[in-house]
Write an enzyme that holds these catalytic residues in place. Structure first.
Site, PDB file in Angstrom:
ATOM      1  N   LYS A  53       0.797  -1.224   0.000  1.00  0.00           N
ATOM      2  CA  LYS A  53       0.000   0.000   0.000  1.00  0.00           C
ATOM      3  C   LYS A  53       0.833   1.279   0.000  1.00  0.00           C
ATOM      4  O   LYS A  53       0.356   2.349  -0.393  1.00  0.00           O
ATOM      5  CB  LYS A  53      -0.934  -0.001   1.210  1.00  0.00           C
ATOM      6  CG  LYS A  53      -2.131  -0.927   1.082  1.00  0.00           C
ATOM      7  CD  LYS A  53      -3.158  -0.367   0.130  1.00  0.00           C
ATOM      8  CE  LYS A  53      -4.477  -1.106   0.204  1.00  0.00           C
ATOM      9  NZ  LYS A  53      -5.512  -0.497  -0.646  1.00  0.00           N
ATOM     10  N   SER A 307       0.742  -9.775  -0.583  1.00  0.00           N
ATOM     11  CA  SER A 307       0.498  -8.337  -0.496  1.00  0.00           C
ATOM     12  C   SER A 307       0.782  -7.724   0.861  1.00  0.00           C
ATOM     13  O   SER A 307       0.909  -6.499   0.972  1.00  0.00           O
ATOM     14  CB  SER A 307      -0.948  -8.029  -0.892  1.00  0.00           C
ATOM     15  OG  SER A 307      -1.853  -8.694  -0.034  1.00  0.00           O
TER      16      SER A 307
END
Length: 512
Positions: A53, A307
């Site tokens: 992110k 992720s």
């Protein structure tokens, strides 16, 4: 204007490397061998905030004007975007307020605060936090940094696709990407499909948080009434308009996987990397495994984006409970056997050299005993063979491997008071944990006493622990003490729990 080509330019010009790293693309050697494919993991858990992110957040914030930076920024996030915004704000010297769902794991909340972000906890999901963020923007004038539905954020995440193709220029069958709001999947697909349209880009969602799949099927963004919170990083009720359009046009497929599959993928990642991925971080690999199995894919190169690794420690016990089943490496069965001396050992003998991970029973019927059994397996196909072996031995068996009630609750509730047993003895035994140790213990337990309770679960500890109940009439108490002394000399120390008040209340006989 061809927006897909425009995104290629945006990704190439993205400003992410002031704070983000180019992460490794590593082969998962053990998993590759098991699946018969070359499995590559894109290690976004290696970022400074342990998540991808940071890329999109910084790419967006680095383009803000000096006046916007002076006003400060605000974001809504389930955790990982929050850390990216907080670190980017510290790098750019501006104030950051983060609105997070109240269900966000503490590890992510604490990380945002350590990075200098001001945390506001609100609502149960990302969508609840997002709506509250809009209210705060009206009150304060902060600049909103979207978590996914913004071209600069999408482009920042798309740099992962750029790195994958640069790091592995050879053929790739498919790239698997987790989907929450869709920014990561949209960015990676925009880059890969512009340059290598032969590579399949496949999104992966939890079965209980599949907003993108439902939206694409409907032809427009659809808000889910509720979402599952196990994979909190992708617990999004409503995907973005921009991410929806890109995913609809560019993704080859969307796969959904359940909690067991995610837990199995967390275990797979750990075994190859020694990293504990968060549930959303293991989502893509769970989808990869499901895709390879469903399509019988062999000898292909498959890439999964890991992720994030912001795992809340308190969740590990649940992950461990479900991981082996999710990886198709444990079966969970209910077996009915005769309530008679020797039948319990016969059951263990039928299971044979398969490792027993759990074994529980409690006296309830003078003729039949019901036993819960966990067994290590090499693949889901092996369950049928186990069931056939049990049938041939005269035992009735029921496969509970996919039974949520049994896995979540009943396995921890096998027991109860046995009013017919007024002469039960309850003993806790210990033995060094190793392959075959439980069967050796069962051999040592050869005894004329009827087994009335048995509970064992493999926990990965150095010592195994068995709770063993036996029916011992008054006239055989001396013989029972001789039996205990014998097995202790054989290397099985014990504790007599027959007078334990917890046993008397929940498992033993007592006066109503």
């Amino acid at each position: 204007m061809d927006t897909h080509s425009e995104y290629l330019t945006k990704i190439l010009l993205s400003r992410v490397y002031d704070v983000a790293h180019e992460t490794p693309l590593e082969e998962a050697v053990n998993l590759s061998r098991r699946l018969g494919n070359r499995v590559l993991l894109k290690r976004e858990d290696a970022q400074p905030v342990f998540s991808f992110k940071l890329r999109g957040a910084y790419n967006k914030m680095a383009r803000l004007s000096p006046d916007e930076l002076r006003r400060g920024v605000i974001a809504a996030s389930a955790g990982n975007h929050a850390q990216g915004v907080a670190l980017s704000a510290r790098k750019l010297g501006c104030e950051a307020v983060i609105v997070m769902p109240m269900t966000t794991p503490a590890i992510k909340v604490d990380a945002v605060r350590r990075l200098g972000g001001q945390v506001v906890l609100y609502g149960e999901s990302f969508s609840d936090a997002w709506r509250h963020t809009l209210d705060l923007i009206q009150q304060t004038g902060y600049v909103f940094i979207p978590p996914f539905d913004d071209p600069d954020v999408i482009a920042g995440q798309g740099t992962i696709g750029m790195e994958i193709l640069r790091q592995h220029p050879d053929p790739i069958h498919a790239v698997f990407v987790p989907i929450g709001g869709g920014g990561l999947a949209a960015g990676i697909a925009a880059y890969i499909k512009n340059l290598r349209p032969d590579i399949r880009v496949i999104g992966v969602e939890p079965t209980d948080s599949d907003a993108m799949r439902v939206s694409i099927m409907a032809g427009h963004p659809v808000e889910l009434a509720r979402v599952g919170l196990f994979a909190d990083g992708v617990a999004v009720k409503l995907v973005g308009n921009e991410t929806f359009a890109l995913c609809r046009d560019l993704l080859d497929d969307i796969i959904t996987v359940d909690t067991d599959a995610i837990c199995g993928a967390i275990k797979d990642i750990f075994e190859d990397t020694r990293v504990v991925a968060e549930p959303a971080g293991a989502l893509a690999l769970a989808g990869l495994r499901a895709y390879a199995a469903a399509g019988n894919i062999r000898d292909a190169t498959l890439v999964a984006v890991v992720s994030g690794a912001n795992m809340n420690f308190d969740r590990l016990s649940h992950v461990v409970d479900r991981a082996k089943i999710g990886a198709d490496r444990e079966a969970f069965l209910a077996v009915t056997i005769p309530e008679e001396v020797g039948s319990f050992r016969k059951l263990c003998a039928v299971i044979g050299n398969r490792n027993i991970t759990e074994l529980c029973t409690r006296f309830a019927d003078p003729e039949k005993a019901r036993v819960m059994v966990g067994i290590d397996i090499k693949s889901r196909d092996e369950i049928a063979s186990v069931m056939e072996d049990l049938r041939k031995a005269g035992f009735q068996a029921l496969d509970l491997t996919d039974n949520e009630l049994a896995k979540i609750h009943l396995r921890h509730m096998v027991g109860g008071n046995a009013p017919h047993l007024t002469n039960e003895r309850l003993i806790r035994f210990f033995f060094p944990e190793r392959p075959g140790a439980l069967m050796d213990f069962m051999d040592a337990m050869e005894t004329p006493f009827n087994c009335t309770l048995f509970q064992y679960r493999y926990h990965g500890a150095d010592y195994g622990r068995v709770l063993f109940g036996m029916e011992v009439p008054e006239e055989k108490q001396a013989a029972f003490e001789t039996f205990l002394a014998r097995v202790e000399k054989m290397g099985y120390p014990y504790i007599d729990e027959s007078d334990n008040p917890a046993y008397k209340m929940f498992l033993g006989w007592h006066d109503a």
